[in-house]
Scaffold this active site. Sequence first.
Site, PDB file in Angstrom:
ATOM      1  N   ASP A  63       0.826  -1.226   0.000  1.00 57.94           N
ATOM      2  CA  ASP A  63       0.000   0.000   0.000  1.00 57.94           C
ATOM      3  C   ASP A  63       0.855   1.267   0.000  1.00 57.94           C
ATOM      4  O   ASP A  63       0.422   2.313   0.482  1.00 57.94           O
ATOM      5  CB  ASP A  63      -0.949   0.034   1.213  1.00 57.94           C
ATOM      6  CG  ASP A  63      -1.815  -1.205   1.308  1.00 57.94           C
ATOM      7  OD1 ASP A  63      -2.431  -1.563   0.293  1.00 57.94           O
ATOM      8  OD2 ASP A  63      -1.862  -1.817   2.392  1.00 57.94           O
TER       9      ASP A  63
ATOM     10  N   GLY B 270      -4.099  -4.484  -4.630  1.00 57.99           N
ATOM     11  CA  GLY B 270      -5.037  -3.400  -4.921  1.00 57.99           C
ATOM     12  C   GLY B 270      -4.256  -2.177  -5.339  1.00 57.99           C
ATOM     13  O   GLY B 270      -3.774  -1.422  -4.500  1.00 57.99           O
ATOM     14  N   HIS B 271      -4.057  -2.016  -6.645  1.00 62.51           N
ATOM     15  CA  HIS B 271      -3.244  -0.922  -7.167  1.00 62.51           C
ATOM     16  C   HIS B 271      -4.152   0.176  -7.719  1.00 62.51           C
ATOM     17  O   HIS B 271      -4.851  -0.023  -8.710  1.00 62.51           O
ATOM     18  CB  HIS B 271      -2.303  -1.442  -8.258  1.00 62.51           C
ATOM     19  CG  HIS B 271      -1.245  -2.357  -7.729  1.00 62.51           C
ATOM     20  ND1 HIS B 271      -0.314  -2.982  -8.524  1.00 62.51           N
ATOM     21  CD2 HIS B 271      -0.956  -2.736  -6.461  1.00 62.51           C
ATOM     22  CE1 HIS B 271       0.496  -3.706  -7.772  1.00 62.51           C
ATOM     23  NE2 HIS B 271       0.117  -3.581  -6.516  1.00 62.51           N
TER      24      HIS B 271
ATOM     25  N   ASP C 159       2.721  14.827   0.606  1.00 68.65           N
ATOM     26  CA  ASP C 159       1.719  15.883   0.787  1.00 68.65           C
ATOM     27  C   ASP C 159       0.769  15.614   1.945  1.00 68.65           C
ATOM     28  O   ASP C 159       0.196  16.551   2.516  1.00 68.65           O
ATOM     29  CB  ASP C 159       0.902  16.067  -0.500  1.00 68.65           C
ATOM     30  CG  ASP C 159       0.288  14.763  -0.987  1.00 68.65           C
ATOM     31  OD1 ASP C 159       1.052  13.798  -1.221  1.00 68.65           O
ATOM     32  OD2 ASP C 159      -0.944  14.692  -1.126  1.00 68.65           O
TER      33      ASP C 159
ATOM     34  N   ARG D 199     -10.451  -2.270   4.333  1.00 68.75           N
ATOM     35  CA  ARG D 199     -10.070  -2.247   5.744  1.00 68.75           C
ATOM     36  C   ARG D 199      -9.256  -0.998   6.067  1.00 68.75           C
ATOM     37  O   ARG D 199      -8.450  -0.537   5.268  1.00 68.75           O
ATOM     38  CB  ARG D 199      -9.247  -3.481   6.097  1.00 68.75           C
ATOM     39  CG  ARG D 199     -10.027  -4.776   6.106  1.00 68.75           C
ATOM     40  CD  ARG D 199      -9.154  -5.951   6.506  1.00 68.75           C
ATOM     41  NE  ARG D 199      -8.130  -6.230   5.515  1.00 68.75           N
ATOM     42  CZ  ARG D 199      -7.275  -7.263   5.593  1.00 68.75           C
ATOM     43  NH1 ARG D 199      -7.342  -8.080   6.634  1.00 68.75           N
ATOM     44  NH2 ARG D 199      -6.387  -7.470   4.653  1.00 68.75           N
TER      45      ARG D 199
ATOM     46  N   LYS E 105       2.671   2.119  -5.047  1.00 65.49           N
ATOM     47  CA  LYS E 105       3.422   1.578  -6.185  1.00 65.49           C
ATOM     48  C   LYS E 105       2.744   1.882  -7.511  1.00 65.49           C
ATOM     49  O   LYS E 105       3.413   2.151  -8.513  1.00 65.49           O
ATOM     50  CB  LYS E 105       3.585   0.059  -6.036  1.00 65.49           C
ATOM     51  CG  LYS E 105       4.444  -0.356  -4.865  1.00 65.49           C
ATOM     52  CD  LYS E 105       4.563  -1.860  -4.779  1.00 65.49           C
ATOM     53  CE  LYS E 105       3.275  -2.538  -4.424  1.00 65.49           C
ATOM     54  NZ  LYS E 105       2.757  -2.186  -3.094  1.00 65.49           N
TER      55      LYS E 105
ATOM     56  N   ASN F   3      -5.040 -10.395  -4.722  1.00 61.28           N
ATOM     57  CA  ASN F   3      -4.994  -9.761  -3.407  1.00 61.28           C
ATOM     58  C   ASN F   3      -4.326  -8.392  -3.475  1.00 61.28           C
ATOM     59  O   ASN F   3      -4.313  -7.643  -2.496  1.00 61.28           O
ATOM     60  CB  ASN F   3      -4.261 -10.648  -2.398  1.00 61.28           C
ATOM     61  CG  ASN F   3      -2.861 -11.050  -2.852  1.00 61.28           C
ATOM     62  OD1 ASN F   3      -2.556 -11.043  -4.034  1.00 61.28           O
ATOM     63  ND2 ASN F   3      -2.021 -11.414  -1.905  1.00 61.28           N
TER      64      ASN F   3
ATOM     65  N   GLN G 166       2.117  -6.099  -3.138  1.00 59.73           N
ATOM     66  CA  GLN G 166       2.381  -6.158  -1.693  1.00 59.73           C
ATOM     67  C   GLN G 166       3.679  -5.403  -1.374  1.00 59.73           C
ATOM     68  O   GLN G 166       3.941  -4.381  -1.983  1.00 59.73           O
ATOM     69  CB  GLN G 166       2.413  -7.616  -1.206  1.00 59.73           C
ATOM     70  CG  GLN G 166       1.055  -8.301  -1.198  1.00 59.73           C
ATOM     71  CD  GLN G 166       0.675  -8.902  -2.531  1.00 59.73           C
ATOM     72  OE1 GLN G 166       1.464  -9.565  -3.172  1.00 59.73           O
ATOM     73  NE2 GLN G 166      -0.557  -8.679  -2.961  1.00 59.73           N
TER      74      GLN G 166
END
Length: 425
Positions: A13, A40-41, A334, A304, A16, A38, A225
Amino acid sequence: MPATVVLGAQWGDEGKAKIVDYLAAGADVVVRFQGGANAGHTVEVGGETWIFHLLPVGVLNDHAVCVIGNGVVLDPESLFSELDELAGRGIPVPPERLRVSGCAHVVLPYHKALDRASEESLGSGALGTTARGIGPAYRDKVARSHALRVMDLLDADLRDRLRSAVRAANDMLTSIYGATPLDVEEVVRQTQGFSERLRPYVDDTSVYLNKALDDGRRVLFEGAQGTLLDIDHGTYPYVTSSNTTAGGACTGTGVGPTRIGEIIGVTKAYMTRVGNGPFPTELLDDEGERIRELGQEYGATTGRARRCGWFDATIARMAGRVNGLTGLALTRLDILDPVERLKLCTAYRHGDLLLEEFPADPRILDKCEPVYEEVDGWCAPTTGARSFADLPAGARAYVRRIEELSGTPVSLISVGPDRDATIRL
């Protein structure tokens, strides 16, 4: 021409996708090398938000060919859902723009059922997986018994092999977890529906990638990941089931290590983590909640809330060591714009010991106390900066201190979600 690897230098997270999307403008091929749906980009381009789970982010650059390597566990349902969404939003992806390794293992409905059942059985000791079937799919791969690869979905004997695999999974679901078994024929029917649609995309991607490099094409490897979720080097057992570190780019694609010339570790200007496991700099107070809300730190795959904490240079040094990082991409600078005082973790205190290296034993890590260096914030906007000199003096000092503490130069700074909100050093 050497290839570039982009991977997470924390617990995932890190942003990337933003960095890959930015660098993909100069790439001919973008390849995912490990993990599965699994991931999430999230990318923001032209006011639109895109979330990818399996497809490389480079798909948004219409000149780039995308590759899903053999190290990925492929969920056909998730793949076609992403392809359909892209087509519906005006970006069709024909087979000449997407190549899928025939050696990639497949995630099927029984893997997801086993994942959920396993997590439920662990109760308070659950690992915090995404329940996308990733662990059970990699388990089948290593066990070499009932595993199915993409190439197997194209075989005439698929029905028999699939029935055998589902029955074996049902035995585990019922006898070990007391869960409801799956309908064997329904799984067979669903999987066969994916097979013919998948066929045009399947290729020997190791041959394709090496030929691309031989021809001088620019290849960008996109990790999923993060370093601390690596199955070998992460905070085991609170990790994922693949090698998220730079070596995984080679084993997950069939490209040799001598072909890789640049390895960029993506790190936030602070720390986050999703799921369970030790997190030395975690903030369990109003400051942690403030950073979570400022950064809207919620998982793209699961929704989550992410655990938040101060930047940890001990982790940055470990990521530099195990990946051989040539540069850091510092994201979300930022988000810290309004924070008056910042802390940087420089080492850990474990009893009477001062630890300057990240401990491999998670039981030690769980008892470590962070040693902080406190610095002034800059309390000024950074989002409009397009060069290092444009940043407030406090932000420049913060970046330089991260370089010193991590031992890796910062090569990119992200000051917002859009492509152009990026500073290249």
